[in-house]
Design an enzyme around this catalytic site. Sequence first.
Site, short mmCIF file in Angstrom:
data_model
loop_
_atom_site.label_atom_id
_atom_site.label_comp_id
_atom_site.label_asym_id
_atom_site.label_seq_id
_atom_site.Cartn_x
_atom_site.Cartn_y
_atom_site.Cartn_z
N HIS A 10 0.88 -1.16 0.00
CA HIS A 10 0.00 0.00 0.00
C HIS A 10 0.92 1.21 0.00
O HIS A 10 2.00 1.17 0.61
CB HIS A 10 -0.83 0.12 1.28
CG HIS A 10 -1.78 -0.99 1.55
ND1 HIS A 10 -1.41 -2.14 2.19
CD2 HIS A 10 -3.11 -1.10 1.30
CE1 HIS A 10 -2.48 -2.92 2.33
NE2 HIS A 10 -3.51 -2.33 1.80
N ASP A 40 2.19 1.97 3.40
CA ASP A 40 3.13 1.03 4.03
C ASP A 40 4.55 1.48 3.76
O ASP A 40 5.42 1.40 4.63
CB ASP A 40 3.06 -0.38 3.42
CG ASP A 40 1.69 -0.98 3.40
OD1 ASP A 40 0.90 -0.66 4.28
OD2 ASP A 40 1.45 -1.81 2.49
#
Length: 441
Positions: free
Chosen positions: A100, A103
């Site tokens: 993501h 992240d």
Amino acid sequence: MAFFTDVPKIKFEGPDSKNTLAFRHYDESEIVEGKTMKEHLRFAVCYWHTFRGTGSDPFGPGCNLRPWEDGTDSVEMAIKRVGVAFEFFEKLGVPYYCFHDRDVSPEGKNLKETNANFDKVAKALKDEQQRTGVKLLWGTANLFSNPRFMHGAATSCNADVFAYAGAQVKKCLEVTKELGGENYVFWGGREGYSNLYNTDLKRELDHLAKFFHLAVDYKKKIGFGGQFLIEPKPKEPTVHQYDFDVANCVAFLRGYGLADSFKLNVETNHATLAGHTMMHELAYASMCGMLGSIDANRGDLLLGWDTDQFPTDYYLTTQCMLVILGQGGLANEKGGGGVNFDAKVRRESFEPIDLFHAHIGGMDAFAVGLKLAAQIRKEGVLSDFVKQRYASWDTGIGAKVEAGQAKFEDLETYMLEKGDAAKNVSGRQEMLENIINRYVR
Ligand code: XUL
Ligand code: CO
């Protein structure tokens, strides 16, 4: 700088090895059905659980030991973490990873700064991809953690949040393209509702479809060649997630004229939360020509939430691989999907070495599933039975119905003449289960 200095490159040592840091079944160069295991399985490590998971749960804070972390969410730390991640991918021998946006890179004080952070980290990711040859299976935008997404993103009651989400996906598509991502995933995040008293269901679904159309337009505009994937999940965090299960997603995509632009990323624990087996979800997606990729994990029969455990069950992996081999694999000429471990180590498994044990087990379990499924297919035990079971549709009245050559009147004439239907034959479920146990043992 090396971070996993006490871990060697994980090697295949064969089924009798007692070395817990070796593969017993995953031999990346072994040929199965004409392709290497590496080409079939296309394993990916997910960035979120493996490098951002802290071990926190609703009852306590994070407790994972991650010696490389400095406790900040800075860009410097994000770039250092990229080095740790790629060392892990290399030692494990996986060809892919997934992330993501949030992240890999931290949120800034506004969207401009957030995007600038992302660019800096993306450069580090690109450098490491080039150095190691590890590739990006898919990118996705985190449209659920920041409090702005409390009512959802594309389905928020707040139009500004829809706009923010659109801007965020635009950027994440650009970075995914830049990094050569082979797919782009949309998981519903908080797209769903917790209560219908406060929800305009039709408006929210229309907005979700609008969002996907805008994403498709932008994908075409920038020439991103990767596959769009929707990841079904029935509940959690909301009571009802709009991308509930495979059948629901397919109906939604077809209903809103989006079916040609999307495939599905099917996750085991999401399937079980929906009250389905993973095999059901995979078979349904595959039958629709929409099985793109999988998030490999499993739930716990005793817990009703998304525990995201590593898969170790050979029945499960064999069933997955039966469907995947049945459609000729997940790969295609443009790249394709893979087996992404959307799985996390248990809170009690807090040491870095546990990340290796977890992935080794998952990769070995899928290697076994691949080999068993190939053997079952070679010996035709299921396919021959199923073909025979439906033989009445190959000739006579069955063939006429399938060809659209029989009306209700014809069925009546046929049955009036015949008097009654032919005798039924046993479905032999138990016999087939016993046959499968010849392989999975
Ligand atoms: C959530 C989940 C996500 C998606 C990517 O349950 O599976 O991590 O895989 O957003
Ligand atoms: Co997932």
